[in-house]
Enzyme design. Structure first.
Site, PDB file in Angstrom:
ATOM      1  N   SER A   1       1.077  -1.234   0.147  1.00 23.63           N
ATOM      2  CA  SER A   1      -0.046  -0.030   0.020  1.00 23.63           C
ATOM      3  C   SER A   1       0.652   1.297   0.115  1.00 23.63           C
ATOM      4  O   SER A   1       0.332   2.244  -0.315  1.00 23.63           O
ATOM      5  CB  SER A   1      -1.046   0.043   1.310  1.00 23.63           C
ATOM      6  OG  SER A   1      -0.123   0.456   2.511  1.00 23.63           O
TER       7      SER A   1
ATOM      8  N   LYS B   1       1.200   4.228   7.303  1.00 25.61           N
ATOM      9  CA  LYS B   1       0.542   4.960   6.488  1.00 25.61           C
ATOM     10  C   LYS B   1       0.931   6.369   6.536  1.00 25.61           C
ATOM     11  O   LYS B   1       1.656   6.855   7.645  1.00 25.61           O
ATOM     12  CB  LYS B   1      -1.047   4.848   6.643  1.00 25.61           C
ATOM     13  CG  LYS B   1      -1.618   3.544   6.582  1.00 25.61           C
ATOM     14  CD  LYS B   1      -1.528   3.505   5.048  1.00 25.61           C
ATOM     15  CE  LYS B   1      -2.355   2.088   4.765  1.00 25.61           C
ATOM     16  NZ  LYS B   1      -1.367   0.674   5.359  1.00 25.61           N
TER      17      LYS B   1
END
EC number: 3.4.21.88
Length: 233
Positions: free
Chosen positions: A154, A192
């Site tokens: 990701s 993230k």
């Protein structure tokens, strides 16, 4: 000679790489230059590449290395987008420009405390079973440091690949745009990009295949901030 927009973009990329060790996303570039679409960023990047100021690295989505800087930005590039330290078992293979070798003289052993999800949730970090050597100069700022193995894709557009080891500085605070280890609802750890939006916190992936996840601030605890990356070839 560079246009103002080209110079502004080059400076923005350089500062983000110097600060975070990874380049900004296309969305961040677009916002920083106040452009309406990513196509404008693509054109600017192409122009910078054609003029020899940057190059895009093969097999790394949107990864950018700064080759040189104009005199107005300090002359020669002081490190582009490459892993800050490279380990490997092929001593004759050339290292990427700017990579640092780890020597026993300046290496620091950090605990490899587990796996971190750059994708779907895996596990919270609590497994101290190994260690990894990193150069001492990577450990900047106050706070303890630790290492985590990345699982998932990701964050590939930020140059963080599945199987990489990230070096994290422990901290409970983050600025917008920082890549952080976030603990969600006390059980799910993820890597993230951190963005605060009012009373909410958005955890943004660097891969268009993954959606941005938004939580109320009481659901997210920052566990640390990315300061380096180790890749094995």
């Amino acid at each position: 000679m560079l246009t103002k927009k080209q110079l502004d973009l080059l400076e923005f990329i350089h500062k983000r790489v110097q600060r975070d060790g990874v380049p900004p996303s296309f969305d961040e570039m677009k916002e920083a230059l106040d452009l309406r679409s990513k196509s404008g960023i693509h054109r600017l990047i192409t122009a910078l590449e054609e003029r020899g100021f940057i190059r895009r690295l093969a097999h790394r989505a949107r990864a950018i290395e700064i080759v040189k800087l104009p005199e107005t930005l300090g002359g020669a590039a002081r490190g582009g987008f490459t892993p800050r330290v490279i380990e490997g078992d092929k001593p004759d293979a050339p290292l990427p420009a700017g990579a640092q070798a780890v020597s026993s003289a300046d290496a620091v052993a950090l605990p490899l405390v587990g796996r971190i999800a750059a994708g779907l949730p895996i596990e919270a970090i609590n497994q101290n079973s190994a260690s990894v050597a990193v150069p001492g100069q990577m450990l900047s700022g106050k706070g303890d440091h630790y290492a985590l193995e990345v699982k998932g894709d990701s964050m590939i557009d930020a140059g963080i690949n599945d199987g990489d080891v990230v070096v994290i500085r422990e901290t409970s605070v983050a600025d917008n745009g920082d890549i952080v280890v976030a603990l969600i609802e006390d059980h799910e750890a993820t890597l993230k990009r951190y963005m605060r939006k009012g009373s909410s916190i958005a955890l943004e992936a660097a891969n268009p295949a993954y959606e941005t996840r938004v939580f109320t601030e009481d659901k997210v605890k920052v566990q640390g901030k990315l300061v380096g990356l180790i890749r094995t070839y």
